[in-house]
Design an enzyme around this catalytic site. Structure first.
Site, mmCIF file in Angstrom:
data_model
loop_
_atom_site.group_PDB
_atom_site.id
_atom_site.type_symbol
_atom_site.label_atom_id
_atom_site.label_comp_id
_atom_site.label_asym_id
_atom_site.label_seq_id
_atom_site.Cartn_x
_atom_site.Cartn_y
_atom_site.Cartn_z
ATOM 1 N N ASP A 1 34.891 38.510 42.178
ATOM 2 C CA ASP A 1 34.696 39.438 41.040
ATOM 3 C C ASP A 1 35.770 39.107 39.812
ATOM 4 O OD1 ASP A 1 32.875 40.853 42.841
ATOM 5 O OD2 ASP A 1 34.961 41.885 43.590
ATOM 6 N N GLU B 1 24.091 45.312 41.036
ATOM 7 C CA GLU B 1 25.637 45.666 40.761
ATOM 8 C C GLU B 1 26.146 45.078 39.783
ATOM 9 O OE1 GLU B 1 27.333 45.844 44.613
ATOM 10 O OE2 GLU B 1 27.296 43.724 44.892
#
Length: 337
Positions: free
Chosen positions: A38, A216
């Protein structure tokens, strides 16, 4: 993560210039310590720093981890943010998260903001917080952060999940996009200075959904009078078996509606594929937009099928089709070693 021109000149000059990026035929080949999940990147003066999800159950309490690079290609570890979990997290959630997820760095009016998520895998009992830094040093990216507390919250039973934050400042206003699974991606207006929810702001705006299927990691870009919403479809966190892929839609207004290249609304499961698994690069996703010398770049992680599925950093300039859709250069053959 902003990298500039071609790697040949980077080797000669020790930096990556904007012109090379435009001339490159493949995405940059990164080296050094590039294990990451991420990623979020920022650049100043040709130097780069990255922020990423913390390590589960680590002695540092799983706070966001940082790296730095003198040129955007060679990376070294600079540690986790000190101080452990912010005090409000355990009090608010009623449990101790194993780590903090998906930090996202942004800058506005002399202050740097770092949004982050606190949650538990597969649950939506979650919260987004923010830290600020008025003296950010790109060579020591873990230093100087002051936690400002919780921005927003989701609870078990809500139809959204308060994780994966991304801030965009546009047209004199500030917004936070967020969301994962459940009913998908939402966006709410922020106070530009505090970074918290704006007093009197309207209810969150729904941007994209897959009817309880996997979506997401929103990231927004304003480009040539349009807004682009990048998301990840499908499954992360399964090593080389991950099925993440990067998708995009665009709109004339930041609030949407976002449509894909076939005019399918992203609120109805639409999305145009930007990148999917290719060769050793499995499950690319967790992406964010950053600007490099005024041009948009994409940072993301992938799972290296030739290195036990280790998640690793990649960055790339966005290219544009004639009809205004973003695309990426081919991946380098040897990257991830």
């Amino acid at each position: 993560m902003r990298v500039q021109r071609a790697l040949l000149l980077a080797c000669l000059a020790g930096s990556i210039g904007p012109a090379i990026a435009q001339e490159a035929t493949t995405q940059p080949e990164l080296s050094g310590v590039i294990a990451i999940h991420d990623p979020s990147v920022i650049e100043y003066g040709g130097r780069f720093a990255s922020f990423a999800t913390g390590v589960e159950n680590a002695a540092d309490s799983g706070t966001p981890r940082t790296k730095t690079s003198p040129d955007g290609t060679a990376w070294r570890e600079t540690g986790a943010l000190p101080g452990g979990l912010p005090g409000w997290v355990e009090t608010e959630l009623g449990y101790t998260p194993k780590n903090l997820w998906a930090p996202s760095i942004s800058h506005h009016g002399g202050t740097h903001y770092l949004y982050y998520s606190a949650s538990s895998f597969g649950e939506n009992d979650s919260a987004i917080g923010v830290m600020t830094n008025k003296q950010f040093d790109i060579t020591e990216p873990a230093e100087g952060w002051q936690d400002q507390g919780m921005v927003l919250r989701s609870h078990d039973g809500d139809d959204f999940n308060a994780i994966d934050p991304f801030r965009i400042d546009t047209d004199g206003r500030s917004y936070l996009a967020y969301g994962s699974y459940w009913d998908g991606i939402r966006m709410v207006e922020l106070d530009p200075e505090s970074g918290m929810l704006k007093d009197g702001a309207a209810d969150p705006i729904r941007l994209a959904s897959r009817d309880d299927d996997a979506i997401e990691a929103p990231s927004l870009l304003e480009h040539d009078g349009r807004y682009y919403l990048f998301v990840s479809f499908d499954a992360c966190c399964r090593g080389a078996e991950s099925t993440y892929r990067i998708m995009v839609g665009r709109a004339d207004e930041i609030s949407g509606p976002y449509l894909d290249a076939d005019d399918t609304p992203m609120l109805e499961g639409g999305g145009t594929e930007v990148l999917a698994s290719t060769g050793r690069y499995r499950g690319p996703g967790g992406q964010e937009i950053f600007m490099n010398d005024g041009e948009p770049w994409l940072t993301y992680h992938y799972y290296d099928a030739e290195d036990a599925g280790t998640p690793k950093l990649q960055i790339a300039p966005l290219r544009w089709t004639e009809d205004g859709w973003p695309k990426l250069d081919p991946l380098p053959v040897s990257n991830g070693t």
